[in-house]
Design a protein around this motif. Sequence first.
Motif, short mmCIF file in Angstrom:
data_model
loop_
_atom_site.label_atom_id
_atom_site.label_comp_id
_atom_site.label_asym_id
_atom_site.label_seq_id
_atom_site.Cartn_x
_atom_site.Cartn_y
_atom_site.Cartn_z
N GLU A 5 -1.06 3.00 8.31
CA GLU A 5 -0.07 3.55 7.74
C GLU A 5 0.91 2.42 7.82
O GLU A 5 1.92 2.26 6.75
CB GLU A 5 0.50 4.88 8.47
CG GLU A 5 -0.79 5.90 8.03
CD GLU A 5 -0.40 7.06 8.90
OE1 GLU A 5 -0.68 8.33 8.51
OE2 GLU A 5 0.25 7.11 9.91
N VAL A 8 0.43 -0.40 5.13
CA VAL A 8 0.67 0.05 3.94
C VAL A 8 2.30 0.06 3.57
O VAL A 8 2.59 -0.37 2.61
CB VAL A 8 -0.13 1.33 3.57
CG1 VAL A 8 0.43 2.03 2.44
CG2 VAL A 8 -1.57 1.38 3.62
N ASN A 16 4.29 3.36 -1.64
CA ASN A 16 2.75 3.41 -0.97
C ASN A 16 2.62 4.35 0.21
O ASN A 16 3.54 4.44 1.12
CB ASN A 16 2.57 2.03 -0.50
CG ASN A 16 2.04 1.15 -1.85
OD1 ASN A 16 1.12 0.24 -1.81
ND2 ASN A 16 2.97 1.44 -2.99
N VAL A 18 -0.44 6.34 2.89
CA VAL A 18 -2.05 6.74 3.28
C VAL A 18 -1.91 8.13 3.10
O VAL A 18 -1.23 8.94 3.95
CB VAL A 18 -2.36 6.19 4.73
CG1 VAL A 18 -3.47 6.45 4.98
CG2 VAL A 18 -2.09 4.63 4.81
N ILE A 28 -5.37 4.96 0.13
CA ILE A 28 -4.06 4.33 -0.20
C ILE A 28 -3.31 4.75 -1.49
O ILE A 28 -4.34 4.43 -2.51
CB ILE A 28 -3.90 2.78 0.08
CG1 ILE A 28 -4.58 2.59 1.53
CG2 ILE A 28 -2.79 2.06 -0.27
CD1 ILE A 28 -4.79 1.08 1.66
N LYS A 66 -4.38 3.49 -5.60
CA LYS A 66 -3.78 1.94 -5.47
C LYS A 66 -4.93 1.09 -6.02
O LYS A 66 -4.77 0.04 -6.74
CB LYS A 66 -3.39 1.57 -4.31
CG LYS A 66 -2.62 0.35 -4.27
CD LYS A 66 -1.99 -0.25 -2.82
CE LYS A 66 -1.37 -1.62 -3.00
NZ LYS A 66 -0.12 -1.60 -3.74
#
Length: 354
Positions: A5, A8, A16, A18, A28, A66
């Motif tokens: 996390e 990301v 963005n 998780v 993601i 993503k």
Amino acid sequence: MTDLEVAVQLLGGETNKVIYDDVGMPSIMVRFDKGNIADVITGGSENTHPAFSVDNAEKAAFWYSKYQNVAIRCADGLYRAYSLPLQDPKTGINFDVARGYCENKGNGWHIATNAEWAWIALQCRKNGFMPRGNNNYGKDHSRPDEKGIVTYTYIDNGTLYNGRVATGSGPKSWAHNNDASGVWDLNGNVYEWMGGYRTVAGEIQIIPYNNAANKLNPQTVDSTLWKAIMPDGSLVDPGTAGTLKWDYANSKITLATEFTLQEDAYKSTSFNALALADGVTCPEIMKALALFPADSGNHGGDYFYMNNGAAERFASRGGSWSGGSYGGVFNLLGSNARSHTHHNFGFRTAFVEL
């Protein structure tokens, strides 16, 4: 936060995230906030874009994979879809199986819909950036210096070709917004099945708004949720007289109210050159769903495909590794049955809070 996390967030920023599914496995995802049609189409209405309405409730956002998805068999024996970087995307999968892998993840998870894809495509064009990608055997046709990590090769007529590349392995120009925060590989790599849109004997049918995001709303052949579109934009039962259809006339795919049956007639036209039959008007909903150009400007050279047969046809978007300049966010391949499988057909999940 977990290490994943944190990574990301650092790489992709606040859009963005998780998101974990019903068995605690991560994907993601990229957030797209609610907007109006006017936000992505010059001169459009202030109506909320269809991607943000599910079962008569407006949604603050939807979350889009993503990366093109992989499929993982989980401890309960079910396959689920996941958005993860540097993977070989899952291919050779038909629409219904792909949809099942997405819906197995739990409430709110679904196969990405045409309405959601359209919002992203229109946003790209409005922001003045059309993403590049793997549309030329591992590289971009216009920028051969832009390459991904090849994960699949094949031999055709004795020649070895590069095919798929690892998800997100290309440069940031392969993201929808030319930034690390974006959605990767919308141009090329593999075609992506779309939920909520089909044709039957040329008639354009949709699951209204983004209702296809709820797995309780069936997208089966005989689902009563499919609606046809009138030239004034109203939604009616399939088979109603005067509904919009794709036809082929004067060497172009044409939006019409009549349909000429040409069994197994595979036709194509550049998206920008889609035409109107005499006396037919294009309603805003068609433009909002990126099914017809909102203006006469450039749409990246992307192509639109159809089949003038009587059978049900589903759509996939984006193009494949061999599509060249024809691939991109406005590319639509609408000539295959839901049962179609191929090594260049994949999919993505999306998520909404229901």
